[in-house]
Design a protein around this motif. Structure first.
Motif, PDB file in Angstrom:
ATOM      1  N   TYR A   5     -18.759 -40.493  33.108  1.00 14.67           N
ATOM      2  CA  TYR A   5     -17.563 -39.682  33.029  1.00 14.67           C
ATOM      3  C   TYR A   5     -17.350 -39.318  31.571  1.00 14.67           C
ATOM      4  CZ  TYR A   5     -16.618 -41.265  37.746  1.00 14.67           C
ATOM      5  OH  TYR A   5     -16.723 -41.519  39.083  1.00 14.67           O
ATOM      6  N   PHE A   6     -16.838 -38.132  31.345  1.00  9.80           N
ATOM      7  CA  PHE A   6     -16.617 -37.657  29.992  1.00  9.80           C
ATOM      8  C   PHE A   6     -15.179 -37.183  29.857  1.00  9.80           C
ATOM      9  CE2 PHE A   6     -21.050 -37.080  31.009  1.00  9.80           C
ATOM     10  CZ  PHE A   6     -21.668 -37.669  29.926  1.00  9.80           C
ATOM     11  N   ILE A   7     -14.622 -37.376  28.686  1.00 10.39           N
ATOM     12  CA  ILE A   7     -13.298 -36.863  28.386  1.00 10.39           C
ATOM     13  C   ILE A   7     -13.483 -35.580  27.585  1.00 10.39           C
ATOM     14  CG2 ILE A   7     -11.143 -37.267  27.128  1.00 10.39           C
ATOM     15  CD1 ILE A   7     -11.585 -40.273  27.612  1.00 10.39           C
ATOM     16  N   ILE A   8     -12.852 -34.534  28.068  1.00 10.13           N
ATOM     17  CA  ILE A   8     -12.889 -33.253  27.359  1.00 10.13           C
ATOM     18  C   ILE A   8     -11.527 -33.064  26.716  1.00 10.13           C
ATOM     19  CG2 ILE A   8     -13.116 -30.756  27.603  1.00 10.13           C
ATOM     20  CD1 ILE A   8     -14.807 -31.261  30.095  1.00 10.13           C
ATOM     21  N   TRP A   9     -11.519 -32.765  25.436  1.00  8.59           N
ATOM     22  CA  TRP A   9     -10.256 -32.603  24.733  1.00  8.59           C
ATOM     23  C   TRP A   9     -10.405 -31.575  23.629  1.00  8.59           C
ATOM     24  CZ3 TRP A   9      -6.130 -34.274  26.941  1.00  8.59           C
ATOM     25  CH2 TRP A   9      -4.929 -34.299  26.251  1.00  8.59           C
ATOM     26  N   GLN A  10      -9.353 -30.861  23.351  1.00  7.79           N
ATOM     27  CA  GLN A  10      -9.384 -29.860  22.287  1.00  7.79           C
ATOM     28  C   GLN A  10      -9.131 -30.518  20.939  1.00  7.79           C
ATOM     29  OE1 GLN A  10      -6.695 -30.077  24.375  1.00  7.79           O
ATOM     30  NE2 GLN A  10      -4.914 -30.041  23.063  1.00  7.79           N
ATOM     31  N   SER A  11      -9.558 -29.854  19.912  1.00  8.75           N
ATOM     32  CA  SER A  11      -9.333 -30.351  18.559  1.00  8.75           C
ATOM     33  C   SER A  11      -7.912 -30.025  18.115  1.00  8.75           C
ATOM     34  CB  SER A  11     -10.317 -29.689  17.593  1.00  8.75           C
ATOM     35  OG  SER A  11     -10.042 -30.094  16.269  1.00  8.75           O
ATOM     36  N   SER A  12      -7.390 -30.834  17.204  1.00  9.02           N
ATOM     37  CA  SER A  12      -6.100 -30.513  16.583  1.00  9.02           C
ATOM     38  C   SER A  12      -6.277 -30.302  15.078  1.00  9.02           C
ATOM     39  CB  SER A  12      -5.091 -31.630  16.839  1.00  9.02           C
ATOM     40  OG  SER A  12      -5.583 -32.856  16.342  1.00  9.02           O
ATOM     41  N   ASP A  13      -7.523 -30.267  14.626  1.00  9.77           N
ATOM     42  CA  ASP A  13      -7.826 -30.058  13.211  1.00  9.77           C
ATOM     43  C   ASP A  13      -7.460 -28.623  12.822  1.00  9.77           C
ATOM     44  OD1 ASP A  13      -8.971 -29.591  10.698  1.00  9.77           O
ATOM     45  OD2 ASP A  13     -10.779 -30.738  11.166  1.00  9.77           O
ATOM     46  N   ASN A  21       0.855 -26.718  12.008  1.00  5.66           N
ATOM     47  CA  ASN A  21       2.109 -27.426  12.264  1.00  5.66           C
ATOM     48  C   ASN A  21       1.965 -28.501  13.337  1.00  5.66           C
ATOM     49  OD1 ASN A  21       1.839 -25.959  14.571  1.00  5.66           O
ATOM     50  ND2 ASN A  21       3.712 -24.756  14.307  1.00  5.66           N
ATOM     51  N   GLY A  22       0.745 -28.797  13.759  1.00  8.92           N
ATOM     52  CA  GLY A  22       0.520 -29.806  14.784  1.00  8.92           C
ATOM     53  C   GLY A  22       0.850 -29.328  16.184  1.00  8.92           C
ATOM     54  N   ASN A  75      -1.824 -17.299  13.022  1.00  7.37           N
ATOM     55  CA  ASN A  75      -2.964 -17.972  12.378  1.00  7.37           C
ATOM     56  C   ASN A  75      -3.835 -18.777  13.334  1.00  7.37           C
ATOM     57  OD1 ASN A  75      -2.219 -16.974   9.816  1.00  7.37           O
ATOM     58  ND2 ASN A  75      -0.799 -18.679   9.542  1.00  7.37           N
ATOM     59  N   ALA A  76      -3.497 -18.815  14.614  1.00 10.04           N
ATOM     60  CA  ALA A  76      -4.311 -19.587  15.564  1.00 10.04           C
ATOM     61  C   ALA A  76      -5.683 -18.935  15.730  1.00 10.04           C
ATOM     62  CB  ALA A  76      -3.608 -19.667  16.916  1.00 10.04           C
ATOM     63  N   LEU A  78      -9.177 -18.565  18.110  1.00 10.83           N
ATOM     64  CA  LEU A  78      -9.643 -18.704  19.487  1.00 10.83           C
ATOM     65  C   LEU A  78     -10.731 -19.762  19.518  1.00 10.83           C
ATOM     66  CD1 LEU A  78      -9.889 -15.047  20.827  1.00 10.83           C
ATOM     67  CD2 LEU A  78      -8.238 -16.807  21.456  1.00 10.83           C
ATOM     68  N   THR A  79     -10.530 -20.781  20.300  1.00 14.04           N
ATOM     69  CA  THR A  79     -11.530 -21.830  20.484  1.00 14.04           C
ATOM     70  C   THR A  79     -11.835 -21.909  21.980  1.00 14.04           C
ATOM     71  OG1 THR A  79      -9.742 -23.471  20.639  1.00 14.04           O
ATOM     72  CG2 THR A  79     -10.784 -23.179  18.470  1.00 14.04           C
ATOM     73  N   ASP A  80     -12.884 -22.603  22.345  1.00 14.27           N
ATOM     74  CA  ASP A  80     -13.236 -22.697  23.759  1.00 14.27           C
ATOM     75  C   ASP A  80     -12.216 -23.491  24.559  1.00 14.27           C
ATOM     76  OD1 ASP A  80     -15.597 -21.140  23.783  1.00 14.27           O
ATOM     77  OD2 ASP A  80     -16.676 -22.783  22.825  1.00 14.27           O
ATOM     78  N   PHE A  81     -11.521 -24.410  23.912  1.00 11.45           N
ATOM     79  CA  PHE A  81     -10.438 -25.171  24.526  1.00 11.45           C
ATOM     80  C   PHE A  81      -9.182 -24.843  23.734  1.00 11.45           C
ATOM     81  CE2 PHE A  81     -14.350 -27.364  25.397  1.00 11.45           C
ATOM     82  CZ  PHE A  81     -14.254 -27.615  26.759  1.00 11.45           C
ATOM     83  N   LEU A  82      -8.287 -24.096  24.353  1.00  6.11           N
ATOM     84  CA  LEU A  82      -7.126 -23.551  23.664  1.00  6.11           C
ATOM     85  C   LEU A  82      -5.866 -24.307  24.089  1.00  6.11           C
ATOM     86  CD1 LEU A  82      -6.588 -21.004  21.821  1.00  6.11           C
ATOM     87  CD2 LEU A  82      -5.885 -19.854  23.930  1.00  6.11           C
ATOM     88  N   SER A  83      -5.213 -24.955  23.120  1.00  5.91           N
ATOM     89  CA  SER A  83      -3.960 -25.659  23.443  1.00  5.91           C
ATOM     90  C   SER A  83      -2.844 -24.641  23.617  1.00  5.91           C
ATOM     91  CB  SER A  83      -3.608 -26.659  22.338  1.00  5.91           C
ATOM     92  OG  SER A  83      -3.435 -26.002  21.097  1.00  5.91           O
ATOM     93  N   TYR A  84      -1.898 -24.947  24.497  1.00  3.35           N
ATOM     94  CA  TYR A  84      -0.838 -23.991  24.816  1.00  3.35           C
ATOM     95  C   TYR A  84       0.405 -24.741  25.289  1.00  3.35           C
ATOM     96  CZ  TYR A  84      -1.874 -24.981  29.669  1.00  3.35           C
ATOM     97  OH  TYR A  84      -2.038 -25.624  30.867  1.00  3.35           O
ATOM     98  N   TYR A  85       1.513 -24.039  25.380  1.00  5.54           N
ATOM     99  CA  TYR A  85       2.744 -24.606  25.926  1.00  5.54           C
ATOM    100  C   TYR A  85       3.494 -23.538  26.704  1.00  5.54           C
ATOM    101  CZ  TYR A  85       5.254 -22.341  22.093  1.00  5.54           C
ATOM    102  OH  TYR A  85       5.781 -21.415  21.217  1.00  5.54           O
TER     103      TYR A  85
END
Length: 178
Positions: A5-13, A21-22, A75-76, A78-85
């Protein structure tokens, strides 16, 4: 048979995601939807944090919707895993078409994909997808082959032998985890 099993997660760097701004790289804006019921269906099932969410963890919704308007933050990148709200419960990022294609090359549990339009400006957008994985039931756990532990590399790991769903429930109660 061994299963990995693998955990997939986006970067916050910030160097990778662009925002410093995190926070998230994008936001879902109800006002950008021509069909507001699309947003409402999304929010009611996936993003509402009321106690009702716990009764839906193992469900795949029987409705379709499109995330019609996802705005990119200043300034965001585009990455393959895009964080959103507001973030969907159990779908923490939007995935590029390329990432979805790579994921589909593997054996996946049941999931459902929903199209999303990520706007770069007022008129230009790129296609992403929200990929939703419901919670897996205890019947998917091979208890005799699974390594259970608490802690991590920094504070140390304490391993536990858990042989059944009942053992897991008792362990969680004894550790005040539920």
């Amino acid at each position: 048979m061994s299963t990995s099993y693998f955990i997939i997660w986006q970067s916050s760097d910030p160097k990778i995601v662009g925002v410093k701004n995190g926070g998230s790289q994008a936001h879902i804006d109800r006002e950008g939807f021509s069909d507001k019921s699309n947003y409402d269906r999304y929010y009611d099932f996936f993003a509402d944090r009321s106690s009702a969410i716990w009764s839906k963890l193992d469900m795949i919704p029987d409705f379709e919707f499109t995330l019609e308007y996802v705005g990119l933050e200043k300034n965001a990148k585009l990455t393959d895993f895009l964080s959103y709200y507001p973030t969907a419960f159990r779908a923490h990022y939007l995935m590029s078409e390329k990432a979805v294609h790579v994921l589909e090359q593997h054996k996946l549990p049941p999931c459902k994909k929903y199209p999303a339009k990520v706007y770069l400006n007022d008129k230009d957008f790129v296609h992403y997808q929200l990929v939703y994985f419901p919670a897996l039931g205890y019947d998917t756990v091979n208890f005799t082959e699974t390594i259970f532990y608490k802690g991590d590399e920094l504070i140390g790991k304490e391993h536990f032998k858990i042989s059944s769903h009942e053992d897991l429930r008792e362990f969680a109660q004894s550790q005040c985890l539920i």
